[in-house]
Design a protein around this motif. Structure first.
Motif, PDB file in Angstrom:
ATOM      1  N   UNK A 221       0.814  -1.400   0.052  1.00 41.99           N
ATOM      2  CA  UNK A 221       0.022  -0.061   0.035  1.00 41.99           C
ATOM      3  C   UNK A 221       0.805   1.334   0.041  1.00 41.99           C
ATOM      4  N   UNK A 222       2.165   1.140  -0.234  1.00 43.22           N
ATOM      5  CA  UNK A 222       3.131   2.258  -0.266  1.00 43.22           C
ATOM      6  C   UNK A 222       4.198   2.308  -1.276  1.00 43.22           C
ATOM      7  N   UNK A 223       3.382   2.318  -2.508  1.00 44.80           N
ATOM      8  CA  UNK A 223       4.466   2.348  -3.533  1.00 44.80           C
ATOM      9  C   UNK A 223       5.297   3.901  -3.517  1.00 44.80           C
ATOM     10  N   UNK A 224       6.406   3.750  -4.333  1.00 42.53           N
ATOM     11  CA  UNK A 224       7.174   4.890  -4.283  1.00 42.53           C
ATOM     12  C   UNK A 224       6.481   6.014  -4.821  1.00 42.53           C
ATOM     13  N   UNK A 225       6.697   7.351  -4.371  1.00 41.97           N
ATOM     14  CA  UNK A 225       6.063   8.323  -4.434  1.00 41.97           C
ATOM     15  C   UNK A 225       6.402   8.951  -5.595  1.00 41.97           C
ATOM     16  N   UNK A 226       7.551   8.676  -6.089  1.00 48.48           N
ATOM     17  CA  UNK A 226       8.110   9.160  -7.462  1.00 48.48           C
ATOM     18  C   UNK A 226       8.368   7.986  -8.351  1.00 48.48           C
ATOM     19  N   UNK A 227       8.259   8.518  -9.769  1.00 44.75           N
ATOM     20  CA  UNK A 227       8.728   7.613 -10.757  1.00 44.75           C
ATOM     21  C   UNK A 227      10.173   7.110 -10.833  1.00 44.75           C
ATOM     22  N   UNK A 228      10.592   6.770 -11.760  1.00 48.41           N
ATOM     23  CA  UNK A 228      12.102   6.458 -12.184  1.00 48.41           C
ATOM     24  C   UNK A 228      12.606   7.181 -12.715  1.00 48.41           C
ATOM     25  N   UNK A 229      13.820   7.835 -12.434  1.00 50.08           N
ATOM     26  CA  UNK A 229      14.535   8.853 -12.761  1.00 50.08           C
ATOM     27  C   UNK A 229      15.190   8.512 -14.119  1.00 50.08           C
ATOM     28  N   UNK A 230      15.372   7.175 -14.364  1.00 48.80           N
ATOM     29  CA  UNK A 230      16.106   6.765 -15.443  1.00 48.80           C
ATOM     30  C   UNK A 230      15.060   6.482 -16.669  1.00 48.80           C
ATOM     31  N   UNK A 231      13.703   6.101 -16.206  1.00 48.63           N
ATOM     32  CA  UNK A 231      12.614   5.518 -17.111  1.00 48.63           C
ATOM     33  C   UNK A 231      11.481   6.497 -17.348  1.00 48.63           C
ATOM     34  N   UNK A 232      11.587   7.342 -16.558  1.00 48.01           N
ATOM     35  CA  UNK A 232      10.256   8.423 -16.733  1.00 48.01           C
ATOM     36  C   UNK A 232      10.632   9.706 -16.832  1.00 48.01           C
ATOM     37  N   UNK A 233      11.650   9.922 -17.324  1.00 48.84           N
ATOM     38  CA  UNK A 233      12.057  11.404 -17.749  1.00 48.84           C
ATOM     39  C   UNK A 233      12.526  11.680 -18.940  1.00 48.84           C
ATOM     40  N   UNK A 234      12.154  10.847 -20.006  1.00 51.39           N
ATOM     41  CA  UNK A 234      12.724  11.115 -21.384  1.00 51.39           C
ATOM     42  C   UNK A 234      11.604  12.341 -22.113  1.00 51.39           C
ATOM     43  N   UNK A 235      10.338  12.727 -21.648  1.00 50.52           N
ATOM     44  CA  UNK A 235      10.085  13.751 -21.947  1.00 50.52           C
ATOM     45  C   UNK A 235       9.362  14.347 -21.011  1.00 50.52           C
ATOM     46  N   UNK A 236       8.918  15.521 -21.442  1.00 51.65           N
ATOM     47  CA  UNK A 236       8.013  16.366 -20.434  1.00 51.65           C
ATOM     48  C   UNK A 236       6.863  15.737 -19.837  1.00 51.65           C
ATOM     49  N   UNK A 237       6.145  15.065 -20.966  1.00 54.25           N
ATOM     50  CA  UNK A 237       4.846  14.423 -20.725  1.00 54.25           C
ATOM     51  C   UNK A 237       5.049  13.232 -19.630  1.00 54.25           C
ATOM     52  N   UNK A 238       6.046  12.402 -19.869  1.00 51.84           N
ATOM     53  CA  UNK A 238       6.414  11.522 -18.925  1.00 51.84           C
ATOM     54  C   UNK A 238       6.756  11.898 -17.458  1.00 51.84           C
TER      55      UNK A 238
END
Length: 371
Positions: A221-238
């Motif tokens: 019930x406590x997934x990471x609060x932020x996404x992956x810096x390497x996988x989720x920053x390839x575009x502004x949308x992500x």
């Protein structure tokens, strides 16, 4: 747009910050079809929120004033979502059992209000970007969160020691007047400070909720609060859709869908992109207006309203696929000054962010930060 100085405002009554959320909790105890929800409780929540948003009161702490006002605006928007636009009992599962009684309904409402990302609920909204493995044990989760909590505390301690020194490098010279290389470095530190300051309390809460003997919740019930810096920053949308915290996503998307449904068809696509950022601007402007500076809120408005423009340019020119993170970094550095310059001028960075400073103690002998 101007904000009064702290000296012209009264001390904040201790009950006031909790009043909007308490009223929302009481409203959700009523049946979803009850007219008292929108007709009685929504106006009461509006009045309570306006008391926090009117700059009548202060805690004498710029950072805390900002946080309370922004949270109040967010609570008001969430009240509109839950009481008027999308009653949660009709769109989410699990639903409160009809025979659970008031106590069962109260526990369900607390769980709902404490999970704006709807972890543990099934809905039409997108899930958080990162999840906890179902096979992880409580002991493994606690160990990992303890290590993360320590790292976050030391990082925030170091950042706070650097930014809240008597002659803060953010203010001497003022951030907008610094040489480009120094300004870029300091804007990056501002972003890192915001990231750390947001993630630390979430990590602490997850640790307590999972490790306490009463076992309030499971690790899943406590997934990471932020996404992956390497996988989720390839575009502004992500970056905005997956990497940055998704606390506001559900209410903003629900309110956006309701608003766009009444708009001309030709405006649907631009409004779907612009409206969530406009609502985010509203939340952050509410916080910024508490700062004792002449143009409080203007920078926050420009920063968040610029983001849909950046995403539109990205899509039109294919910038995300061509330049990836370089484009994202360039856009964020180019626009973040609007937001962070207000923080610096308003004194947000001058307030120590940790109660006990190991970095300050070892460096300058100041174990208890001043401020």
């Amino acid at each position: 747009m101007s904000s009064p100085s702290s000296s012209s405002r009264s001390p904040l009554p201790p009950y006031l910050p909790l009043l909007p959320s308490t009223l929302l909790f009481l409203a959700l105890l009523l049946p979803p079809c009850s007219l008292l929800r929108p007709s009685l409780f929504l106006p009461l929540i509006l009045v309570a929120s306006l008391a926090l948003l009117s700059n009548t009161y202060t805690t004498a702490n710029p950072k805390l004033d900002y946080t309370l006002a922004a949270s109040s605006m967010y609570t008001l928007l969430r009240a509109v979502e839950l009481l008027l636009v999308a009653p949660p009992e009709l769109g989410l599962t699990p639903r409160p059992h009809e025979r659970a009684g008031v106590w069962g309904k109260a526990k369900w409402v607390v769980r709902l209000l404490c999970s704006p990302r709807l972890v543990g609920f099934d809905s039409t909204s997108r899930r958080p970007a990162m999840f906890i493995s179902k096979s992880i044990t409580r002991s493994a989760f606690v160990r990992s969160r303890l290590a993360r909590l320590l790292a976050l505390y030391l990082a925030l301690d170091a950042l706070s020691t650097y930014t809240s020194s008597p002659r803060s490098p953010f203010s001497h010279p003022p951030l907008p007047l610094q040489p480009p290389h120094m300004r870029i470095a300091h804007l990056a530190l501002c972003g890192l400070t915001a990231y750390t300051f947001i993630l630390l309390p979430y990590t602490l809460l997850s640790l307590l909720a999972v490790s306490l003997p009463v076992r309030i919740s499971a690790p899943q019930e406590w997934p990471d609060f932020f996404g992956s810096l390497t996988e989720d920053t390839a575009s502004l949308a992500t970056f905005w859709g997956r990497f940055w915290h998704q606390t506001f996503r559900r209410p903003f998307l629900v309110l956006t869908r309701s608003f766009v449904a009444h708009a001309p068809r030709a405006l649907e696509l631009p409004l779907r992109l612009i409206t969530p950022f406009a609502l985010s601007a509203l939340v952050h402007v509410a916080g910024a207006r508490t700062l004792p500076i002449p143009t409080a809120g203007a920078g926050a408005a420009k920063f968040f309203l610029a983001q849909p423009l950046g995403i539109a340019l990205e899509r039109a020119l294919g910038l995300g696929s061509k330049t990836g993170r370089a484009w994202v970094a360039l856009w964020l550095v180019g626009t973040a000054g609007w937001l962070f310059d207000e923080f610096v001028e308003g004194g947000v960075w001058d307030v120590p962010k940790v109660p006990l400073s190991f970095v300050g103690g070892l460096w300058k002998g100041e174990w208890i930060p001043k401020g």
